[in-house]
Structures are given as C-alpha cells and as structure tokens.
Write a protein that holds these residues in place. Structure first.
Motif, mmCIF file in Angstrom:
data_model
loop_
_atom_site.group_PDB
_atom_site.id
_atom_site.type_symbol
_atom_site.label_atom_id
_atom_site.label_comp_id
_atom_site.label_asym_id
_atom_site.label_seq_id
_atom_site.Cartn_x
_atom_site.Cartn_y
_atom_site.Cartn_z
ATOM 1 N N ALA A 75 3.487 -2.140 -2.219
ATOM 2 C CA ALA A 75 4.448 -1.280 -2.916
ATOM 3 C C ALA A 75 5.859 -1.488 -2.370
ATOM 4 O O ALA A 75 6.833 -1.548 -3.139
ATOM 5 C CB ALA A 75 4.031 0.185 -2.790
ATOM 6 N N THR A 76 5.973 -1.621 -1.060
ATOM 7 C CA THR A 76 7.281 -1.857 -0.453
ATOM 8 C C THR A 76 7.837 -3.219 -0.872
ATOM 9 O O THR A 76 9.015 -3.336 -1.206
ATOM 10 C CB THR A 76 7.193 -1.757 1.084
ATOM 11 O OG1 THR A 76 6.868 -0.404 1.418
ATOM 12 C CG2 THR A 76 8.501 -2.142 1.756
ATOM 13 N N LEU A 77 6.994 -4.243 -0.868
ATOM 14 C CA LEU A 77 7.443 -5.572 -1.300
ATOM 15 C C LEU A 77 7.894 -5.544 -2.759
ATOM 16 O O LEU A 77 8.934 -6.120 -3.109
ATOM 17 C CB LEU A 77 6.327 -6.601 -1.107
ATOM 18 C CG LEU A 77 6.023 -6.979 0.339
ATOM 19 C CD1 LEU A 77 4.677 -7.698 0.431
ATOM 20 C CD2 LEU A 77 7.146 -7.830 0.930
ATOM 21 N N LYS A 78 7.140 -4.877 -3.599
ATOM 22 C CA LYS A 78 7.477 -4.805 -5.021
ATOM 23 C C LYS A 78 8.782 -4.043 -5.233
ATOM 24 O O LYS A 78 9.624 -4.433 -6.039
ATOM 25 C CB LYS A 78 6.323 -4.173 -5.801
ATOM 26 C CG LYS A 78 6.457 -4.338 -7.293
ATOM 27 C CD LYS A 78 5.120 -4.121 -7.962
ATOM 28 C CE LYS A 78 5.211 -4.144 -9.452
ATOM 29 N NZ LYS A 78 5.418 -5.453 -10.030
ATOM 30 N N LYS A 79 8.967 -2.962 -4.475
ATOM 31 C CA LYS A 79 10.217 -2.203 -4.581
ATOM 32 C C LYS A 79 11.402 -3.034 -4.093
ATOM 33 O O LYS A 79 12.471 -3.016 -4.693
ATOM 34 C CB LYS A 79 10.117 -0.909 -3.771
ATOM 35 C CG LYS A 79 11.382 -0.075 -3.819
ATOM 36 C CD LYS A 79 11.237 1.197 -3.018
ATOM 37 C CE LYS A 79 12.526 2.010 -3.065
ATOM 38 N NZ LYS A 79 12.457 3.194 -2.209
#
Length: 161
Positions: A75-79
């Motif tokens: 989720a952090t990478l995608k954000k």
C-alpha cells in the motif's frame, strides 16, 4: 505479468497506506533504491495485529501477521509511486518478530511477507536477501515489523508523495 496485474489476479485487498506516527519518512529514495521504514501488521479496518508469537499467537497467526505487513508495505509503495510496477525487484527485507523467549521460528513467520512478494513480483524479482530476528517488545505490542529495500524501475517511477 506486471505486479499490478498480479495484484488484481490474486484479489488482494490493500489497507490504506499507514501514516507515520513519529519523525520519519515512509520511503526514502536514493538513486534507484527505495528504503522503506518499518511497517506493522495493519489491517484494512485500521487495526493492528498484536501479541507475542509463541505466547499470544501461534506460528500460523504470526505468519499471517507478516503477510499483513507485506500488504501494508504494498500500500505504501502504491501510494508513493502510483503503481507496484515501479518496483524492479525486492532487494532486502528485515523482519522483526515480537516473540516469546522460547520461540525460534522467526524465518517461518517472515515467510508470510516473502511469499506474498514472490506472488506479486515473481520468485526471481519478489525474493531478495532477508534477515528474520526475534525482538521484544515491538512498538504497540505489534506482532511483526518489517522494513525493506527495493530496486526501482526508473523509467516507470514517478514519485507522487
């Protein structure tokens, strides 16, 4: 197959990217590497998986907590980048298990995250170097914390945050 396609194919639900609770950045980019701060087992409902593995949680529950950490990391990478395809490969993970003093299967717990990343990026790009250690206690009594280093596919990287 792209990581984004695999995410859809695997029907994975990502939690909201965690917000820092102290003075740090979730990701720092140096050259073509992304250094990710430690993440905890954040569920989609905003709660965290807590407890000591080997005391409050079984090995299977600890492994599931590590998988949940992996989802929070995704989720952090995608954000940060808008797409998981910005990641060329997993370079290294450091997995920390909140474990009972007589629990010794830390690598099996952290497999929950490593297996998830292998499913998303493939066995070659999704599996990197790794350390898995026992710690106690972890912040907020979370069951697992994992940090990572990722190589970026620079032509595909656009920093959104």
């Amino acid at each position: 197959m792209s990581a984004e396609s695999r995410l859809l194919e695997l029907n994975l639900e990502l939690p909201a990217a965690p917000v820092p609770v102290a003075v740090y950045k979730p990701i720092v980019i140096v050259g073509n590497l992304a250094y990710m701060s430690g993440h905890g087992p954040l569920r989609s409902d905003g709660t965290l998986i807590t407890g000591q593995v080997g005391m409050d949680l079984t090995l299977a529950q600890g492994k599931e907590a590590a998988r949940q950490v992996g989802l929070a990391m995704l989720a952090t990478l995608k954000k940060q980048f808008g797409t998981l395809d910005a990641v060329k490969r997993v370079v290294k993970l450091l997995g920390m298990v909140n474990s009972a003093p007589d629990f010794y299967d830390h690598p099996k717990v952290i497999n929950g995250c490593s297996e998830l990343f292998a499913d998303v990026w493939g066995k070659d790009k999704g599996v990197g170097a790794r350390s898995a250690v026992g710690m106690g206690p972890l912040p907020g009594n979370i069951a697992v914390e994992i940090e990572g280093i990722f190589e970026l596919d620079l032509p595909k990287v656009e920093v959104l945050e």
